[in-house]
Design an enzyme around this catalytic site. Sequence first.
Site, short mmCIF file in Angstrom:
data_model
loop_
_atom_site.label_atom_id
_atom_site.label_comp_id
_atom_site.label_asym_id
_atom_site.label_seq_id
_atom_site.Cartn_x
_atom_site.Cartn_y
_atom_site.Cartn_z
N GLU A 5 1.16 -1.12 -0.28
CA GLU A 5 -0.21 -0.09 0.41
C GLU A 5 0.82 0.85 0.33
O GLU A 5 1.57 1.68 0.63
CB GLU A 5 -1.11 0.14 1.48
CG GLU A 5 -2.05 0.94 0.77
CD GLU A 5 -2.08 2.34 1.27
OE1 GLU A 5 -1.98 2.92 0.86
OE2 GLU A 5 -1.76 2.47 2.65
N CYS B 171 -1.64 9.41 2.46
CA CYS B 171 -1.22 8.32 0.99
C CYS B 171 -2.57 8.78 -0.41
O CYS B 171 -2.55 8.68 -1.23
CB CYS B 171 -1.33 6.68 1.41
SG CYS B 171 -1.91 6.36 2.31
#
Length: 482
Positions: free
Chosen positions: A254, A288
């Site tokens: 991720e 993110c």
Amino acid sequence: MDISGVDVAHTGDVLIGGAFRPATGEGYTVVAPSTGKPVAEVRHPSVADAIAAVDAADSVREAWARTPLAERIAATARWFELVDARSAELDVVWAVEAGMPVRHGRALHRFGTTAAWRSALVGAEAVLRERREGSDLGEVLLRREPVGVVVAILPYNGPVVTIASKVVPALLAGCPVVIKAAPESHLTMALIADCAMRAGFPAGVVDIVCGPVDVGKALTRDPRVAMVSLTGGHLAAQDVLAATHGRYARTQLELGGKSPALILDDAPLDRTLRALVPGATNGAGQVCALLSRILVSERRHDEVIEQLAAGWQRLSIGDPLEPKTHLGPLINEAALQRTEDFVAKATADGAQLVTGGNRPAHLDAGWFHEPTLFTGAAEDSDLVLREVFGPVTVVQVYRDLDDAVRLANATAFGLSGAVFTADTAVGIEVASRIRSGAVAVNSFGPAMSAPFGGVGASGWGRESGPEGILGFTELKQILIGA
């Protein structure tokens, strides 16, 4: 050790094999990003500690895999209850050592940690239930078996929520987990480790080390590690791939994002801004899935810019322990310098600075940067293509809907995104055209109770939801002859 009124124990220890033991690495000074001053002296684990953590996890691998699912669920639920009870303390400690405002911590716990943890607990039994099917050769029994020892590498910008989205599913799947957290999460993870210890997991099922890069490298290179689940940057991901490809270990990555927010012409700006402002600025840009590119039409550009600027200027920046603070500091001086370099280059490249762009005048200490908004940046500029990981947002202009989708997809990343419109059906249709693992309509996300993850340079694999648990399993077929 007292951290702003919170008693934090075991700051010089690691949790290995069901017990705290003294870390044997170098000393480490925890510095508060909001002041630039030391707040604690702790000790890192060593490479030997990392290997010992894998030893402990590997020793319990078969036993934990055979442990009835109900018992795995019960132990993981006890851990959550202990973490939930200390959520306010975790918010304070995280604010001190990582600079994340307590209001951000509260929201992330409610909508992220709690949502991911509970959905995993509720869904595990159905997800892992064995199935029986018929075949020409006889009955087929399909079972989900754990992959083995998992190393979970956590980021500083969300260590607790990442435990909920990646560690908890692995435990429920039957995998013992070695958690390697960032150095900037040392104090936070000491609280989490204490909760894990009190939850009563069998020795070795949950092992926690919180240290530098060499510790992570030792873990990912250990041949007994069957899977590495990383939340982090591209350099870390490349190292994980280099460390694991030779033994065909599983990876779940991720990574970063440069996520677009499309404001369609019919979108009501007041409602849009309620979601877009936090979605683009939370965590001082250190998120993110941040909506770091805002796409508006030529017709509405000036109107939207005016409203965005007003929204950015209303944000309170300062002490992360203050409940009204929206934005705290960046994690360290290097992160502040990187943000300032992006701002300087964007200006030099011809982008128009709308608001922000400097260190706040009222803050003479710490690594703060104003929430910053640009427009008029070239499509091939660093500001448009690269992740800043700081409070800098760029507005791009589109001609029509097809052009908006083109701009949204003109990136190597594909983690998140958003579409704002008065017509939900249109929003869903536009969302389906955006190349991304998650897209919100009139909101920002992703939802942590459902599967999420990236495509392209944002990584692969899914966390949370049923797929989050299944990712830590192997599917076995047992054919029963007639």
